[in-house]
Design a protein around this motif. Sequence first.
Motif, PDB file in Angstrom:
ATOM      1  N   ARG A 231       0.793  -1.107   0.096  1.00 29.40           N
ATOM      2  CA  ARG A 231      -0.049   0.060   0.074  1.00 29.40           C
ATOM      3  C   ARG A 231       1.049   1.258  -0.039  1.00 29.40           C
ATOM      4  O   ARG A 231       0.394   2.143  -0.718  1.00 29.40           O
ATOM      5  N   ALA A 232       2.021   1.112   0.658  1.00 26.91           N
ATOM      6  CA  ALA A 232       2.812   2.508   0.870  1.00 26.91           C
ATOM      7  C   ALA A 232       3.343   2.702  -0.481  1.00 26.91           C
ATOM      8  O   ALA A 232       3.497   3.754  -0.640  1.00 26.91           O
ATOM      9  N   ARG A 233       3.828   1.617  -1.303  1.00 29.57           N
ATOM     10  CA  ARG A 233       4.318   1.798  -2.597  1.00 29.57           C
ATOM     11  C   ARG A 233       3.362   2.362  -3.552  1.00 29.57           C
ATOM     12  O   ARG A 233       3.850   3.051  -4.646  1.00 29.57           O
ATOM     13  N   GLU A 234       2.091   1.923  -3.478  1.00 29.48           N
ATOM     14  CA  GLU A 234       1.121   2.548  -4.370  1.00 29.48           C
ATOM     15  C   GLU A 234       1.073   4.107  -4.214  1.00 29.48           C
ATOM     16  O   GLU A 234       1.030   4.909  -5.022  1.00 29.48           O
ATOM     17  N   LYS A 235       1.177   4.528  -2.912  1.00 32.97           N
ATOM     18  CA  LYS A 235       1.279   6.159  -2.633  1.00 32.97           C
ATOM     19  C   LYS A 235       2.349   6.578  -2.947  1.00 32.97           C
ATOM     20  O   LYS A 235       2.351   7.554  -3.753  1.00 32.97           O
ATOM     21  N   ALA A 236       3.234   5.925  -2.534  1.00 37.08           N
ATOM     22  CA  ALA A 236       4.878   6.454  -3.093  1.00 37.08           C
ATOM     23  C   ALA A 236       4.809   6.593  -4.463  1.00 37.08           C
ATOM     24  O   ALA A 236       5.290   7.776  -5.175  1.00 37.08           O
ATOM     25  N   ARG A 237       4.428   5.496  -5.307  1.00 34.30           N
ATOM     26  CA  ARG A 237       4.621   5.855  -6.690  1.00 34.30           C
ATOM     27  C   ARG A 237       3.762   6.861  -7.220  1.00 34.30           C
ATOM     28  O   ARG A 237       4.054   7.561  -8.347  1.00 34.30           O
ATOM     29  N   ARG A 238       2.525   7.003  -6.866  1.00 41.02           N
ATOM     30  CA  ARG A 238       1.965   8.098  -7.368  1.00 41.02           C
ATOM     31  C   ARG A 238       2.278   9.184  -7.117  1.00 41.02           C
ATOM     32  O   ARG A 238       2.238  10.360  -7.846  1.00 41.02           O
ATOM     33  N   ASN A 239       2.856   9.719  -5.839  1.00 43.41           N
ATOM     34  CA  ASN A 239       3.512  10.925  -5.738  1.00 43.41           C
ATOM     35  C   ASN A 239       4.808  11.120  -6.399  1.00 43.41           C
ATOM     36  O   ASN A 239       4.661  12.409  -6.954  1.00 43.41           O
ATOM     37  N   LEU A 240       5.608  10.111  -6.657  1.00 46.08           N
ATOM     38  CA  LEU A 240       6.776  10.326  -7.384  1.00 46.08           C
ATOM     39  C   LEU A 240       6.301  10.882  -9.043  1.00 46.08           C
ATOM     40  O   LEU A 240       6.849  11.641  -9.585  1.00 46.08           O
ATOM     41  N   GLU A 241       5.489  10.006  -9.322  1.00 46.03           N
ATOM     42  CA  GLU A 241       4.797  10.474 -10.529  1.00 46.03           C
ATOM     43  C   GLU A 241       4.569  11.672 -10.683  1.00 46.03           C
ATOM     44  O   GLU A 241       4.945  12.488 -12.022  1.00 46.03           O
ATOM     45  N   SER A 242       3.751  12.276  -9.908  1.00 44.28           N
ATOM     46  CA  SER A 242       3.382  13.518  -9.797  1.00 44.28           C
ATOM     47  C   SER A 242       4.534  14.648  -9.625  1.00 44.28           C
ATOM     48  O   SER A 242       4.450  15.698 -10.097  1.00 44.28           O
ATOM     49  N   LEU A 243       5.270  14.404  -8.925  1.00 40.83           N
ATOM     50  CA  LEU A 243       6.635  15.368  -8.189  1.00 40.83           C
ATOM     51  C   LEU A 243       7.735  15.410  -9.045  1.00 40.83           C
ATOM     52  O   LEU A 243       8.486  16.079  -9.042  1.00 40.83           O
ATOM     53  N   GLN A 245       8.586  15.304 -12.234  1.00 41.98           N
ATOM     54  CA  GLN A 245       8.841  16.248 -13.291  1.00 41.98           C
ATOM     55  C   GLN A 245       9.437  17.601 -12.794  1.00 41.98           C
ATOM     56  O   GLN A 245      10.239  18.082 -13.266  1.00 41.98           O
ATOM     57  N   TYR A 246       8.825  17.882 -11.601  1.00 41.37           N
ATOM     58  CA  TYR A 246       9.354  19.273 -10.857  1.00 41.37           C
ATOM     59  C   TYR A 246      10.592  19.118 -10.379  1.00 41.37           C
ATOM     60  O   TYR A 246      11.343  20.115 -10.509  1.00 41.37           O
ATOM     61  N   ALA A 247      10.817  18.042  -9.604  1.00 44.91           N
ATOM     62  CA  ALA A 247      12.016  17.978  -9.189  1.00 44.91           C
ATOM     63  C   ALA A 247      13.210  17.690 -10.202  1.00 44.91           C
ATOM     64  O   ALA A 247      14.245  18.340 -10.259  1.00 44.91           O
ATOM     65  N   ARG A 248      12.868  17.135 -11.335  1.00 48.77           N
ATOM     66  CA  ARG A 248      13.944  16.998 -12.435  1.00 48.77           C
ATOM     67  C   ARG A 248      14.274  18.551 -13.169  1.00 48.77           C
ATOM     68  O   ARG A 248      15.361  18.817 -13.498  1.00 48.77           O
ATOM     69  N   ALA A 249      13.226  19.260 -13.108  1.00 47.98           N
ATOM     70  CA  ALA A 249      13.273  20.550 -13.709  1.00 47.98           C
ATOM     71  C   ALA A 249      13.922  21.559 -12.601  1.00 47.98           C
ATOM     72  O   ALA A 249      13.995  22.894 -13.261  1.00 47.98           O
ATOM     73  N   GLY A 250      14.299  21.257 -11.630  1.00 50.84           N
ATOM     74  CA  GLY A 250      14.999  22.051 -10.665  1.00 50.84           C
ATOM     75  C   GLY A 250      14.221  22.763  -9.663  1.00 50.84           C
ATOM     76  O   GLY A 250      14.668  23.487  -8.831  1.00 50.84           O
ATOM     77  N   LEU A 272      11.219   1.094   0.971  1.00 47.96           N
ATOM     78  CA  LEU A 272      10.307   0.523  -0.134  1.00 47.96           C
ATOM     79  C   LEU A 272      10.994   0.085  -1.079  1.00 47.96           C
ATOM     80  O   LEU A 272      10.636  -0.203  -2.144  1.00 47.96           O
ATOM     81  N   ASP A 273      12.546   0.429  -1.332  1.00 52.49           N
ATOM     82  CA  ASP A 273      13.060   0.123  -2.401  1.00 52.49           C
ATOM     83  C   ASP A 273      12.901   0.700  -3.880  1.00 52.49           C
ATOM     84  O   ASP A 273      13.063   0.204  -4.805  1.00 52.49           O
ATOM     85  N   LEU A 274      12.252   2.026  -3.675  1.00 56.35           N
ATOM     86  CA  LEU A 274      12.126   2.783  -4.700  1.00 56.35           C
ATOM     87  C   LEU A 274      13.296   3.502  -5.016  1.00 56.35           C
ATOM     88  O   LEU A 274      13.240   4.728  -4.717  1.00 56.35           O
ATOM     89  N   ALA A 275      14.247   2.935  -5.619  1.00 55.78           N
ATOM     90  CA  ALA A 275      15.534   3.541  -5.719  1.00 55.78           C
ATOM     91  C   ALA A 275      15.722   3.972  -7.355  1.00 55.78           C
ATOM     92  O   ALA A 275      16.857   4.190  -7.577  1.00 55.78           O
ATOM     93  N   ASP A 276      14.631   4.307  -8.008  1.00 52.66           N
ATOM     94  CA  ASP A 276      15.012   4.917  -9.334  1.00 52.66           C
ATOM     95  C   ASP A 276      15.171   6.247  -9.450  1.00 52.66           C
ATOM     96  O   ASP A 276      15.491   6.903  -8.126  1.00 52.66           O
ATOM     97  N   ASP A 277      15.557   6.754 -10.640  1.00 59.70           N
ATOM     98  CA  ASP A 277      15.789   8.100 -11.012  1.00 59.70           C
ATOM     99  C   ASP A 277      14.755   9.019 -10.442  1.00 59.70           C
ATOM    100  O   ASP A 277      15.113  10.252  -9.723  1.00 59.70           O
ATOM    101  N   ASP A 278      13.509   8.561 -10.505  1.00 57.35           N
ATOM    102  CA  ASP A 278      12.495   9.646 -10.097  1.00 57.35           C
ATOM    103  C   ASP A 278      12.493   9.839  -8.403  1.00 57.35           C
ATOM    104  O   ASP A 278      12.365  10.662  -7.900  1.00 57.35           O
ATOM    105  N   ALA A 279      12.768   8.607  -7.675  1.00 52.55           N
ATOM    106  CA  ALA A 279      12.728   8.760  -6.432  1.00 52.55           C
ATOM    107  C   ALA A 279      14.168   9.492  -5.957  1.00 52.55           C
ATOM    108  O   ALA A 279      13.974  10.297  -5.165  1.00 52.55           O
ATOM    109  N   THR A 280      15.455   9.274  -6.699  1.00 52.47           N
ATOM    110  CA  THR A 280      16.379  10.149  -6.306  1.00 52.47           C
ATOM    111  C   THR A 280      16.383  11.550  -6.534  1.00 52.47           C
ATOM    112  O   THR A 280      16.538  12.323  -5.687  1.00 52.47           O
TER     113      THR A 280
END
Lengths: 433, 538
Positions: A231-243, A245-250, A272-280
Motif C-alpha cells: 500500500r505504501a508503494r502505491e502511494k509513493a509511486r503516485r506521488n513520485l509520478e506527480s512530483l 517532473q518538478y524535481a527534475r526541472a530544478g 520501499l526500495d524505490l531507488a529509481d531516478d524519479d525517487a532520487t
Amino acid sequence: MTFHDAAARDFPAFSTDACIKCNVCNTVCPVSRVTDEFPGPKYVGPQAQRFRGPGEGSDAPDHSVDLCSGCGICTRACPAGVLIAETNNRARAGIVEERGSSLRNRLISDTDLLIRLGTPVAPLANIGLKNRLARWFGEKTLGVHRRGPLAPFSRRTFRAWWKREKRPTALEAGSDPSRTVVYFHGCAVNGFEPDLGRDAVEILERNGLTVIVPPQECCGLPFISNGLYPRAREKARRNLESLAQYARAGYRIVGTSTSCTHALKAEYREMLDLADDDATAVADATWDICELLVDLHDRGELDTGFAPIAESIPYHPPCQLKSHGIGLPAMDLFALVPGLRAVDSDHDCCGAAGTYGLKAERWQIAQDVGAPLFAKVRAAKAAGASRAACDSETCRWQIEQSSGVPTVHPVSILAESYRRADEAASEPRRRLV
Amino acid sequence: MPAGAEVDVVVIGGGATGAGVLRDLAMRGLSATLVERGDFASGTSGRYHGLLHSGARYVESDPISARHCIEENAVLRRIAPGTIEPTGGYFVATPDDPDDYLDRFPAACAKAGIETEPVPLDELFRAEPLLSREIRAAYRVPDAALEPWELVDGTLNSAREHGATAHRYRAVIGFERDADGSVAAVMTRDTRTGEEETIACRAVVSAAGAWAGQIAELAGARLTMSPGKGSMLIFNRRFSTAVINRLAPPGDGDILVPVHTVCILGTTDITGEDPDDAVVTEEEISALLADGERLVPGISGARVLRAYAGSRPLYDADEVSGAASHDESREISRAHHVIDHGARDGVGGLWSIVGGKLTTYRLMARDVTDAVAAALGNDAPCRTADEPLPEPAGHSPYWLGDRLAAIEAEGGGDADLVCECELVTRQRLADALDRRADSSLDDLRRTTRLGMGPCQGAFCMPRAAAMLDARRADGRLHPAAPDANVALRSFAAERLRGTRPIAWGDQLTELFLTAGIFRGTLGTDALPEHTGGDDAAS
C-alpha cells in the motif's frame, strides 16, 4: 569498506553487517527505556536479522520487533552506520506479509481514506472523536486507545480550499525554478490542519516564492510504519509520478511535516526500495519548510520583519526532523523573532511515532516515553507559555493531548509574527483567508 | 577408567569417525573407550564446511564416494535428524563451467543413485535472489546442512548409553606391545593435568584422521597420510537458503553452505600441510573470494567473520605419497579405507580408518568395526543405521529461526542472553556446564555456539568467564576446568587466531573494539596464560 558508509552499501539490505555490537543503540532507545517488553534495537535489528529467513512455516520467527516505534534514534546514534530502525521496519513488513495485518492497522494507516470519509461529516465525526463512550467503543472494537491522540477533522480539506481559491496546481508559463516551489502538504494539513498549510503558503509567498500544489496523496509513511509496504508503494509511486517532473526541472519540493518530507527524502528508497531516478530526483529536491526558510535567510532573501512575540515557548524537535540531519532550523528561525525565546525540549521522543501511540496496546508505552517531555511542557505553561511548538503533526497531537498545552508548527508562530508586523504597520496585507 | 583396566577396544580420536566407531562397538556388545587429545569434534570434524553431501559433487571424480554419500545422507536424516537443517541444495553452472560436464551431470547422478531435478532459472532466482544472474543452469540435489558438534555429541551419548566411555583431553603417548608385536595397551596422558594412564586392551582403532600417520608411527606401524588442507570463510549471515555448488569438477571456492546464522564459502585444497599448522593464507582467501563472486556477486564486500582450515584425512591408497601438486590431491579418493596393521605391518590388533567424509562417518565406523569385531570373535550385526541417536540429535530437524522463535515464545523482551549474537541464554550455557563441568569457554562454544557470531566473543566471553568463576566458587566446576582468567585469555587468543587472516572492513573494526575491551578495559594481557594442554586442534 570504510567505517561510516554502511548505509551506502549496494549489497542489499546488509547494513546490519556493519554492527559492531557496541550497544549504543540500546542505550538511546526510548522504548526499551520504558518497557521490558521491547528487548532493544540491537536484539530486534542486527541480531534477529541473522535468524530471519525461510524456515519451517515462518520467515519471521519473531514478534518483539513490532514493539519498535520506528523513531529512528538508533539509526542516528549507530557509530557503524547500521540502518537499525529501517531493518526493524522491513522485518515488520515481513511479518505483515506473512501473517497479515489487523483491520485497525490498515484503517489508521489509510489517512486519505479517513479524510475522505471524515471531512464531509466533520462535525459529527469530531463529536465522535471527543465522545468518551464512542472512544471506549473504538478501543474495544478496533484497538484504537480511547485516549490516543487523534486530531479533529477539518470541515474542508486544504486541497478543496486551494481549488476554490483557483490557485495553481501546475507550473505556469515562464516559471522560474528559483522562485517557485512545490508544496507537499501531506495528509495532516489536507484533512486536519489546513490552517497550517495556509500559514506556510503565506510565508512562502511573502518571501517571493510562487507556490504550486500539484496532485498528491498521503506520503505513505503510516503504511510504512505499519509494515503495509504494498500500500505504501502505491502511494509513493503516485506521488513520485506527480512530483518527479518538478524535481527534475530544478524545482524545490517543500513540506510542513518533517515526517512526510523524510519519507520523500529517505524512506521511499531505504525501505520501499524505490531507488529509481524519479525517487532520487524527488529525494534530492525535497526540503523541510524551516530548512528552506533558513536557506533563504542565509542568502539574505528572508523577510526578517518579524513583530515581537514576548513569550518563552517550549519547542520539541521531532525524531523525524533529527533524521533529516539538517540541525534544528526552527530554532534558527525563532531566534529572528524579537522577544521570542524557544526552549529546546531536550527530550528524545514524544512517544507517538505516527500511529504507534494510538494503539491500545502501545498507548501506555508511548505515554511513558513522552512523559518527561509532557512534564516540561506543562512546567513551561505554568511559567507563562501559551503553547508549545513541534514540526510533525502526530507529535504535536501527542504533546497537546498528553500535556494539555496547545501545540503548533513553528511556521504558525512565524506567520503570526509576520501578521502582527503587518497589523502594526496599519496596512494589513490581504489575508489569504 | 581406573589404571590398568581392560577393555576390548580403545578408539583413538574423538571426531565423528571415532565417535561412530565407539558407538558401533558398544552396540555390538564390545567394551570400548575413546580417547581424544583435545575436545570432541575439535579437529577435522569441527573444521569442515557443514555440508551433508548428496554425493553429487563426486559423481564423476569419485563415484564410490558419491554412492556412499547418498546412502549415508538418507541414513543420517533417519538417525540424526536433529543435527540436520534440510536446506536442500543446487548445482549451478556459471559461464566458466564446462558444457560437457553440465551435459553429463544428470546421467552421472542417476547412475550413482542421486536424485536430481532441473530447476528453471526464474524459480532459482526467486528462491535465491542473491545468486549471479549469469548462472545458466541449475539442478536440485538432496544436500543439507549438518551440524558436526551435535552429531558427534549425539553419537557419543548413544555410545555411552550402550556402556562405552569417552575421554577428552587425553592424548596417546605410546603403545605397549606384546612379544608378537601386537598392541596390548595404549599409554595416554591427560593434557590438562599431565596425569598418565595406560589402558590395556585387545584391539585399537585409530580414527585420528589426518593425524593417523602419527598414531601408526607411535605403534611401530606404517601409514602415509596425505592431509589436504581445506580453507573456508565464514560470512556474517546467509546469502542463500540452500547449499550452492558449482556445476563443475570439484575446485576452489565452489560451495556455499548456509549453516545456522552464517554461511560458509569453501574450499581450497592444498596437499601435504602439517595438520597441526593449518594456517589460512592470503592467497587462499583471495582465491575463495574471487570464486565466490561467480556465485554471489558482491560477496567479497560482505562481512567475513572468520577464516579456518581443516585437514582432510586423505590417504593415498597405493601409498603414492607426495601428490604434491594442488590438482592431484583432489584425485585421491575421498572414499575410506580400513587398514589392518597386523596384516600389513605386523602390528596386530591395530586398525586405522582413513579417508572418507563426515557424511559417511557411520559407514566408515561400520567397516572398521566389522573388521575388529570379526578379529575379536564378535559376530553381532551392525545396528547403527537402525537406531536413532538420543535427544536432541535424534529430534526433528532444526531451522535457522529456532533460537529466536524459542526466545520469542517466552516473551522475548528480557531474555537473559550471555551471547547476544547467537542468542545463547544463561540457561543454555548453564545446562552445557552442568553436562560437562570440565568445559573451557572454547568447549562451550562448540556445543552452544557461544562467541561464534559477529563480535566473536567480545561481549559474551567476559560474561561466560564470570559464570565459570561463580561455579568455581560454588564448587560446581570440575577440577580440570580452566580458571576463569585463563579461560578468558585463551578463548580470546583462539578467536583472534581465526580472525587475523580476515582482518579488514567490518571485522577489523570489531577487532579494534574487542581489543579495546579486552586489553584496555579488562587488562587481559596481564591475565595468566593457558599452560599445559594442547589446543592446537581447537
